[in-house]
Design a protein around this motif. Structure first.
Motif, PDB file in Angstrom:
ATOM      1  N   HIS A  13      31.609 -16.904  47.897  1.00 37.09           N
ATOM      2  CA  HIS A  13      30.803 -16.487  49.052  1.00 37.09           C
ATOM      3  C   HIS A  13      31.135 -15.040  49.417  1.00 37.09           C
ATOM      4  O   HIS A  13      32.278 -14.724  49.713  1.00 37.09           O
ATOM      5  CB  HIS A  13      31.098 -17.434  50.229  1.00 37.09           C
ATOM      6  N   VAL A  14      30.133 -14.195  49.382  1.00 35.19           N
ATOM      7  CA  VAL A  14      30.301 -12.796  49.792  1.00 35.19           C
ATOM      8  C   VAL A  14      29.523 -12.578  51.084  1.00 35.19           C
ATOM      9  O   VAL A  14      28.340 -12.915  51.182  1.00 35.19           O
ATOM     10  CB  VAL A  14      29.782 -11.827  48.699  1.00 35.19           C
ATOM     11  N   ALA A  15      30.212 -12.039  52.094  1.00 33.81           N
ATOM     12  CA  ALA A  15      29.546 -11.689  53.346  1.00 33.81           C
ATOM     13  C   ALA A  15      29.436 -10.167  53.407  1.00 33.81           C
ATOM     14  O   ALA A  15      30.349  -9.459  52.997  1.00 33.81           O
ATOM     15  CB  ALA A  15      30.362 -12.203  54.533  1.00 33.81           C
ATOM     16  N   LEU A  16      28.300  -9.695  53.887  1.00 33.67           N
ATOM     17  CA  LEU A  16      28.037  -8.249  53.886  1.00 33.67           C
ATOM     18  C   LEU A  16      27.654  -7.762  55.274  1.00 33.67           C
ATOM     19  O   LEU A  16      26.814  -8.378  55.939  1.00 33.67           O
ATOM     20  CB  LEU A  16      26.812  -8.020  52.997  1.00 33.67           C
ATOM     21  N   ILE A  17      28.284  -6.672  55.700  1.00 35.02           N
ATOM     22  CA  ILE A  17      27.792  -5.982  56.893  1.00 35.02           C
ATOM     23  C   ILE A  17      27.094  -4.744  56.370  1.00 35.02           C
ATOM     24  O   ILE A  17      27.746  -3.800  55.898  1.00 35.02           O
ATOM     25  CB  ILE A  17      28.934  -5.596  57.867  1.00 35.02           C
ATOM     26  N   LEU A  18      25.780  -4.789  56.364  1.00 35.96           N
ATOM     27  CA  LEU A  18      25.033  -3.661  55.802  1.00 35.96           C
ATOM     28  C   LEU A  18      24.878  -2.619  56.893  1.00 35.96           C
ATOM     29  O   LEU A  18      24.148  -2.780  57.851  1.00 35.96           O
ATOM     30  CB  LEU A  18      23.695  -4.120  55.219  1.00 35.96           C
ATOM     31  N   LEU A 184      35.000 -12.941  50.463  1.00 37.46           N
ATOM     32  CA  LEU A 184      35.040 -11.477  50.475  1.00 37.46           C
ATOM     33  C   LEU A 184      34.056 -10.950  51.504  1.00 37.46           C
ATOM     34  O   LEU A 184      32.895 -11.377  51.540  1.00 37.46           O
ATOM     35  CB  LEU A 184      34.656 -10.971  49.067  1.00 37.46           C
ATOM     36  N   LEU A 185      34.524 -10.044  52.363  1.00 37.64           N
ATOM     37  CA  LEU A 185      33.642  -9.344  53.302  1.00 37.64           C
ATOM     38  C   LEU A 185      33.523  -7.890  52.847  1.00 37.64           C
ATOM     39  O   LEU A 185      34.529  -7.218  52.628  1.00 37.64           O
ATOM     40  CB  LEU A 185      34.228  -9.371  54.724  1.00 37.64           C
ATOM     41  N   ILE A 186      32.296  -7.442  52.695  1.00 38.83           N
ATOM     42  CA  ILE A 186      32.044  -6.036  52.339  1.00 38.83           C
ATOM     43  C   ILE A 186      31.373  -5.365  53.522  1.00 38.83           C
ATOM     44  O   ILE A 186      30.396  -5.898  54.067  1.00 38.83           O
ATOM     45  CB  ILE A 186      31.109  -5.926  51.105  1.00 38.83           C
ATOM     46  N   TYR A 204      40.178 -15.909  56.873  1.00 42.56           N
ATOM     47  CA  TYR A 204      41.017 -15.597  55.710  1.00 42.56           C
ATOM     48  C   TYR A 204      40.270 -14.874  54.596  1.00 42.56           C
ATOM     49  O   TYR A 204      40.693 -14.908  53.438  1.00 42.56           O
ATOM     50  CB  TYR A 204      41.701 -16.866  55.188  1.00 42.56           C
ATOM     51  N   SER A 205      39.185 -14.187  54.961  1.00 46.52           N
ATOM     52  CA  SER A 205      38.423 -13.470  53.933  1.00 46.52           C
ATOM     53  C   SER A 205      39.132 -12.171  53.583  1.00 46.52           C
ATOM     54  O   SER A 205      39.781 -11.562  54.430  1.00 46.52           O
ATOM     55  CB  SER A 205      37.020 -13.143  54.451  1.00 46.52           C
ATOM     56  N   GLU A 206      38.976 -11.742  52.348  1.00 39.99           N
ATOM     57  CA  GLU A 206      39.457 -10.420  51.935  1.00 39.99           C
ATOM     58  C   GLU A 206      38.422  -9.398  52.393  1.00 39.99           C
ATOM     59  O   GLU A 206      37.220  -9.643  52.310  1.00 39.99           O
ATOM     60  CB  GLU A 206      39.622 -10.358  50.412  1.00 39.99           C
ATOM     61  N   ILE A 207      38.906  -8.262  52.896  1.00 39.16           N
ATOM     62  CA  ILE A 207      37.990  -7.271  53.473  1.00 39.16           C
ATOM     63  C   ILE A 207      37.939  -6.020  52.598  1.00 39.16           C
ATOM     64  O   ILE A 207      38.982  -5.499  52.193  1.00 39.16           O
ATOM     65  CB  ILE A 207      38.422  -6.917  54.913  1.00 39.16           C
ATOM     66  N   TYR A 208      36.743  -5.596  52.290  1.00 40.23           N
ATOM     67  CA  TYR A 208      36.531  -4.396  51.474  1.00 40.23           C
ATOM     68  C   TYR A 208      35.569  -3.470  52.211  1.00 40.23           C
ATOM     69  O   TYR A 208      34.466  -3.870  52.560  1.00 40.23           O
ATOM     70  CB  TYR A 208      35.943  -4.816  50.116  1.00 40.23           C
ATOM     71  N   ILE A 209      36.040  -2.246  52.445  1.00 44.83           N
ATOM     72  CA  ILE A 209      35.197  -1.264  53.142  1.00 44.83           C
ATOM     73  C   ILE A 209      34.859  -0.148  52.164  1.00 44.83           C
ATOM     74  O   ILE A 209      35.757   0.368  51.496  1.00 44.83           O
ATOM     75  CB  ILE A 209      35.954  -0.636  54.358  1.00 44.83           C
ATOM     76  N   THR A 210      33.600   0.205  52.079  1.00 48.73           N
ATOM     77  CA  THR A 210      33.218   1.341  51.237  1.00 48.73           C
ATOM     78  C   THR A 210      32.497   2.392  52.090  1.00 48.73           C
ATOM     79  O   THR A 210      31.802   2.038  53.043  1.00 48.73           O
ATOM     80  CB  THR A 210      32.310   0.894  50.058  1.00 48.73           C
ATOM     81  N   ILE A 226      34.078  -6.528  43.907  1.00 49.69           N
ATOM     82  CA  ILE A 226      34.579  -7.755  43.263  1.00 49.69           C
ATOM     83  C   ILE A 226      35.863  -7.451  42.480  1.00 49.69           C
ATOM     84  O   ILE A 226      36.800  -8.252  42.455  1.00 49.69           O
ATOM     85  CB  ILE A 226      33.488  -8.398  42.376  1.00 49.69           C
ATOM     86  N   GLU A 227      35.911  -6.261  41.864  1.00 46.93           N
ATOM     87  CA  GLU A 227      37.137  -5.867  41.149  1.00 46.93           C
ATOM     88  C   GLU A 227      38.320  -5.770  42.108  1.00 46.93           C
ATOM     89  O   GLU A 227      39.412  -6.259  41.817  1.00 46.93           O
ATOM     90  CB  GLU A 227      36.920  -4.521  40.442  1.00 46.93           C
ATOM     91  N   GLN A 228      38.088  -5.149  43.243  1.00 43.72           N
ATOM     92  CA  GLN A 228      39.152  -5.058  44.267  1.00 43.72           C
ATOM     93  C   GLN A 228      39.589  -6.454  44.687  1.00 43.72           C
ATOM     94  O   GLN A 228      40.776  -6.720  44.839  1.00 43.72           O
ATOM     95  CB  GLN A 228      38.615  -4.336  45.510  1.00 43.72           C
ATOM     96  N   TYR A 229      38.607  -7.316  44.897  1.00 42.87           N
ATOM     97  CA  TYR A 229      38.883  -8.701  45.295  1.00 42.87           C
ATOM     98  C   TYR A 229      39.798  -9.372  44.266  1.00 42.87           C
ATOM     99  O   TYR A 229      40.704 -10.119  44.620  1.00 42.87           O
ATOM    100  CB  TYR A 229      37.552  -9.451  45.438  1.00 42.87           C
ATOM    101  N   ASN A 230      39.547  -9.068  42.989  1.00 41.84           N
ATOM    102  CA  ASN A 230      40.358  -9.666  41.922  1.00 41.84           C
ATOM    103  C   ASN A 230      41.805  -9.171  41.942  1.00 41.84           C
ATOM    104  O   ASN A 230      42.682  -9.807  41.367  1.00 41.84           O
ATOM    105  CB  ASN A 230      39.723  -9.400  40.555  1.00 41.84           C
ATOM    106  N   ASN A 231      42.039  -8.034  42.566  1.00 41.25           N
ATOM    107  CA  ASN A 231      43.412  -7.503  42.647  1.00 41.25           C
ATOM    108  C   ASN A 231      44.143  -7.974  43.900  1.00 41.25           C
ATOM    109  O   ASN A 231      45.288  -7.618  44.114  1.00 41.25           O
ATOM    110  CB  ASN A 231      43.389  -5.973  42.628  1.00 41.25           C
ATOM    111  N   ARG A 232      43.484  -8.729  44.738  1.00 41.72           N
ATOM    112  CA  ARG A 232      44.113  -9.195  45.970  1.00 41.72           C
ATOM    113  C   ARG A 232      44.915 -10.467  45.711  1.00 41.72           C
ATOM    114  O   ARG A 232      44.578 -11.267  44.845  1.00 41.72           O
ATOM    115  CB  ARG A 232      43.045  -9.483  47.047  1.00 41.72           C
ATOM    116  N   ASP A 233      45.939 -10.633  46.534  1.00 43.28           N
ATOM    117  CA  ASP A 233      46.782 -11.818  46.430  1.00 43.28           C
ATOM    118  C   ASP A 233      46.510 -12.659  47.674  1.00 43.28           C
ATOM    119  O   ASP A 233      46.987 -12.328  48.760  1.00 43.28           O
ATOM    120  CB  ASP A 233      48.245 -11.344  46.366  1.00 43.28           C
TER     121      ASP A 233
END
Ligand code: IPE
Ligand code: IPE
Ligand code: MG
Length: 241
Positions: A13-18, A184-186, A204-210, A226-233
């Motif tokens: 599940h990917v959540a996006l704040i556009l 994952l939250l983008i 508990y979502s992983e957060i990615y800001i671009t 998604i690559e960043q997400y794969n590097n998260r623990d």
């Protein structure tokens, strides 16, 4: 090191704040609404990209309970775009086997928009591919408040026993009932805040800001996230052995 696409774990599940439509337009000397139009094109493409990458749930923040504070002109333009895209989305969802669901308080919209939302949900309900969730007139606090009201009513009607309420019970009263929490939250456009998005679900979502502005977002940007997400623990409060 970058992994090949087929080696990546795809978040369920990917959540996006556009975010950043207005700034995208401003940079080009265009009205904010031009940014929203281009942003809608990006939403369409992202739905297709996400479905093809194997994402099972994609939730996008389209309009917040706070966005009514914007000028009548901008809100009106957003409603017009929403009307138009409700029809287009029906075609896109059918073509891509996508199930569409709206979260948020739809009662504040015009009658025809509510009917469009209901139709889109009903006619795509049996699709078995990705679930595309659109948050419109959505606010995390509003969602939780509506859930509490509903629970109190059910308790008064004898349908709910307060003592046996668990986290699962609360989740079942939210608009997202039945949908797993985002992995994952983008958020685009560099803003580092939740802006009242999925307050319960993002625990508990992983957060990615671009810094990428939403209209410029594309498949490569999605893969980067998604690559960043794969590097998260992901520890969920536990400790590493
Ligand atoms: C996101 O872009 C779309 C909505 C919130 C509807 P913005 O309109 O917030 O764009 P910025 O943040 O002003 O650049
Ligand atoms: C969040 O973006 C809401 C949506 C993307 C629909 P905003 O642009 O409204 O958020 P703030 O005002 O910067 O927090
Ligand atoms: Mg914004």
């Amino acid at each position: 090191m970058e992994k090949a696409l087929d080696e990546l774990i795809i978040p369920q599940h990917v959540a996006l704040i556009l975010d950043g439509n207005g700034r995208w337009a401003k940079k080009r000397g265009l009205p904010r609404t031009a940014g929203h139009k281009q942003g809608c094109v990006t939403v369409e493409k992202t739905v297709e990209d996400a479905a093809r990458l194997g994402i099972r749930y994609l939730t996008v923040y389209g309009f917040s309970t706070e966005n009514w504070k914007r000028s009548a002109e901008e809100v009106g333009a957003l409603m017009q775009l929403f009307r138009y895209y409700l029809k287009r989305l029906l075609k896109i969802a059918k073509a891509n086997n996508v199930r569409v669901k709206m979260i948020g308080d739809r009662t504040r919209f015009d009658r025809d928009i509510i009917e469009g939302i209901n139709r889109l949900e009903n006619e795509t309900a049996d699709n078995t591919g990705m679930t595309f969730v659109i948050a419109v007139n959505y606010g995390g606090r509003d969602e939780i408040t509506r859930a509490v009201r509903h629970m109190i009513k059910d308790a008064a009607d004898g349908k709910l026993d307060g003592e046996s309420v668990t986290e699962q019970t609360v989740a079942s009263y939210l608009d997202t009932a039945g949908i797993p929490d985002p992995d994952l939250l983008i958020r685009t456009s560099g803003e580092i805040r939740l802006s009242n998005y999925l307050l319960w679900q993002l625990a508990y979502s992983e957060i990615y800001i671009t810094d990428c502005l939403w209209p410029d977002f594309n498949r490569d940007e999605l893969i980067k996230a998604i690559e960043q997400y794969n590097n998260r623990d992901r520890r969920f409060g536990g400790a590493k052995a």
